[in-house]
Scaffold this motif. Structure first.
Motif, short mmCIF file in Angstrom:
data_model
loop_
_atom_site.label_atom_id
_atom_site.label_comp_id
_atom_site.label_asym_id
_atom_site.label_seq_id
_atom_site.Cartn_x
_atom_site.Cartn_y
_atom_site.Cartn_z
N ASP A 248 25.52 -21.77 0.17
CA ASP A 248 26.20 -21.74 -1.12
C ASP A 248 27.65 -22.16 -0.97
N CYS A 249 28.04 -23.20 -1.71
CA CYS A 249 29.41 -23.71 -1.66
C CYS A 249 29.81 -24.09 -0.23
N ASP A 250 28.86 -24.60 0.53
CA ASP A 250 29.07 -24.87 1.94
C ASP A 250 28.28 -26.13 2.31
N LYS A 251 28.97 -27.13 2.90
CA LYS A 251 28.28 -28.37 3.25
C LYS A 251 28.95 -29.04 4.44
N LEU A 252 28.19 -29.90 5.13
CA LEU A 252 28.70 -30.72 6.22
C LEU A 252 29.03 -32.10 5.68
N VAL A 253 30.23 -32.58 6.01
CA VAL A 253 30.66 -33.89 5.52
C VAL A 253 31.24 -34.71 6.67
N ILE A 254 31.35 -36.00 6.45
CA ILE A 254 31.94 -36.91 7.44
C ILE A 254 33.30 -37.37 6.93
N TRP A 255 34.32 -37.17 7.75
CA TRP A 255 35.64 -37.69 7.42
C TRP A 255 35.85 -39.00 8.18
N TYR A 256 36.45 -39.98 7.50
CA TYR A 256 36.69 -41.29 8.10
C TYR A 256 38.17 -41.42 8.48
N LYS A 257 38.38 -42.18 9.51
CA LYS A 257 39.73 -42.39 10.02
C LYS A 257 40.62 -43.02 8.95
N PRO A 258 41.86 -42.53 8.79
CA PRO A 258 42.76 -43.13 7.79
C PRO A 258 43.00 -44.62 8.09
N GLN A 259 43.26 -45.36 7.05
CA GLN A 259 43.47 -46.80 7.21
C GLN A 259 44.85 -47.10 7.78
N ARG A 260 45.82 -46.22 7.49
CA ARG A 260 47.17 -46.43 8.00
C ARG A 260 47.56 -45.31 8.95
N CYS A 261 48.40 -45.65 9.91
CA CYS A 261 48.85 -44.67 10.90
C CYS A 261 49.78 -43.66 10.23
N PRO A 262 49.45 -42.38 10.28
CA PRO A 262 50.31 -41.36 9.65
C PRO A 262 51.59 -41.13 10.44
N LYS A 263 52.57 -40.55 9.78
CA LYS A 263 53.84 -40.24 10.45
C LYS A 263 53.58 -39.22 11.56
N GLY A 264 54.34 -39.38 12.63
CA GLY A 264 54.21 -38.43 13.74
C GLY A 264 53.27 -38.91 14.83
N LEU A 265 52.51 -39.99 14.57
CA LEU A 265 51.61 -40.54 15.58
C LEU A 265 52.08 -41.93 15.99
N SER A 266 51.99 -42.22 17.28
CA SER A 266 52.29 -43.57 17.75
C SER A 266 51.09 -44.47 17.46
N LYS A 267 51.31 -45.78 17.55
CA LYS A 267 50.22 -46.72 17.30
C LYS A 267 49.09 -46.54 18.32
N ASP A 268 49.45 -46.30 19.56
CA ASP A 268 48.43 -46.10 20.59
C ASP A 268 47.61 -44.84 20.32
N GLU A 269 48.28 -43.78 19.90
CA GLU A 269 47.56 -42.54 19.58
C GLU A 269 46.63 -42.75 18.39
N PHE A 270 47.11 -43.50 17.40
CA PHE A 270 46.29 -43.76 16.22
C PHE A 270 45.08 -44.63 16.58
N ASP A 271 45.29 -45.65 17.39
CA ASP A 271 44.20 -46.54 17.78
C ASP A 271 43.14 -45.81 18.59
N ALA A 272 43.53 -44.77 19.31
CA ALA A 272 42.59 -44.03 20.17
C ALA A 272 41.72 -43.05 19.37
N LEU A 273 42.04 -42.83 18.11
CA LEU A 273 41.26 -41.88 17.31
C LEU A 273 39.87 -42.43 17.02
N PRO A 274 38.84 -41.59 17.03
CA PRO A 274 37.49 -42.05 16.66
C PRO A 274 37.44 -42.42 15.19
N GLN A 275 36.44 -43.20 14.82
CA GLN A 275 36.35 -43.68 13.45
C GLN A 275 35.92 -42.59 12.47
N THR A 276 35.19 -41.58 12.96
CA THR A 276 34.73 -40.50 12.07
C THR A 276 34.81 -39.17 12.79
N VAL A 277 34.80 -38.10 12.02
CA VAL A 277 34.71 -36.75 12.56
C VAL A 277 33.87 -35.91 11.59
#
Length: 314
Positions: A248-277
């Motif tokens: 009830d009011c509980d589900k499993l979902v897939i989150w996708y990697k953001p299209q732009r690198c968020p603040k606080g992350l380097s480009k290398d750190e962002f590129d190393a992120l998996p596409q989904t979680v």
């Protein structure tokens, strides 16, 4: 002088409501002073008496220095020894002399001593929950503090106090603060949080509000063999059609990697992120008579609905 110091140490260690005898005995402070090679004169307000008086002052309803010195005088008055002056200058100077590194080392040791007392019965679903949050503190208006921790730009020069941003991690089982980091005021909570992740132990669960619910951070926490329970960030839309319902009011979902690198992350750190979680989304309603009904959405990496039921997480 030595007799008066001995009397004060005995009084403070046995004071009701202050567990110095169990958690912060004089032997621990003396050992920390020795390890840091801190020397001090034999005076009434030595580092041990000063530290205990300071902690008592902080925990008292009346937090004034006058009250702290009055306690010391009251302790000595009944022992037939020389009574010190009611002037607070000696105590205030002794507080300033307390090395920050000494306080930091004692802080860590006390936290560890309390954490060692946690047993299985204090855990949540057999796991230790750590809570993370951010806040601000104001400090004395000195040139050094203003330089290190500038006040808000909206504040006129010469007015107000230096303000620091603090990030804190504490144990849900004991309430004890495990780690603290300090930075300038305009630092985002999540930047402080990333400095605190190293204090997590395997299988810990990190609990926090929506400020910490970021894609990259969920992945970082999972890499530490830990899990997270965060309130869902307001920028994340909710779609009732997506995901696999597990309760009830509980589900499993897939989150996708953001299209732009968020603040606080380097480009290398962002590129190393998996596409989904994969995450689990739970929502519930808070109904209080006379108030508008509020819906709260949670995001967690605890995907096993059998072990971690919807109700337990809520």
């Amino acid at each position: 002088m030595t007799l008066r110091v001995q009397i004060l140490k005995q009084k403070f260690s046995q004071s009701l409501g202050l567990p110095f005898k169990e958690l912060l005995p004089s032997s621990v402070i003396e050992q920390a002073l020795s390890e840091l090679k801190i020397r001090y004169y034999r005076r009434l307000f030595d580092p041990i008496v000063t530290l205990w008086a300071f902690l008592s002052q902080v925990l008292d309803t009346d937090k004034s220095c006058d009250n702290a010195v009055s306690k010391v005088i009251a302790y000595l008055a009944g022992q037939g020894v020389e009574i010190p002056s009611t002037d607070t200058s000696a105590y205030c100077q002794a507080r300033v002399r307390l090395p920050e590194k000494l306080l930091e080392n004692l802080f860590i040791q006390v936290a560890q001593n309390i954490e060692d007392k946690v047993t299985t019965e204090h855990l949540w679903c057999g796991r230790n929950v750590k809570v993370i949050d951010g806040s601000t503190v104001s400090m004395p208006d000195t040139m050094e503090n203003q330089k290190a921790y500038p006040q808000p730009k909206s504040q006129k020069d010469g007015y107000g106090f230096p303000i620091a941003k603090i990030g804190v991690m504490f144990s849900l089982a004991t309430g004890i603060v495990i780690a603290v980091c300090i930075d300038v005021l305009n630092t985002h909570d999540i930047e402080l949080a990333r400095k605190l992740y190293k204090f997590l132990n395997p299988l810990d669960i990190l609990l926090g509000d929506r400020a910490f619910c970021a894609y990259a951070d969920l992945i970082s926490i999972k890499k530490l063999d830990c899990d997270a329970v965060f309130r869902k960030h307001q920028a994340r839309p909710t779609s009732m059609r997506e995901g696999k319902i597990v309760g009830d009011c509980d589900k499993l979902v897939i989150w996708y990697k953001p299209q732009r690198c968020p603040k606080g992350l380097s480009k290398d750190e962002f590129d190393a992120l998996p596409q989904t979680v994969n995450v689990r989304e739970i929502y519930y309603y808070i109904v209080i008579p006379g108030f508008r009904t509020q819906r709260v959405s949670l995001i967690t990496t605890l995907l096993d609905a059998t072990t971690y039921s919807t109700l337990e997480i809520v």
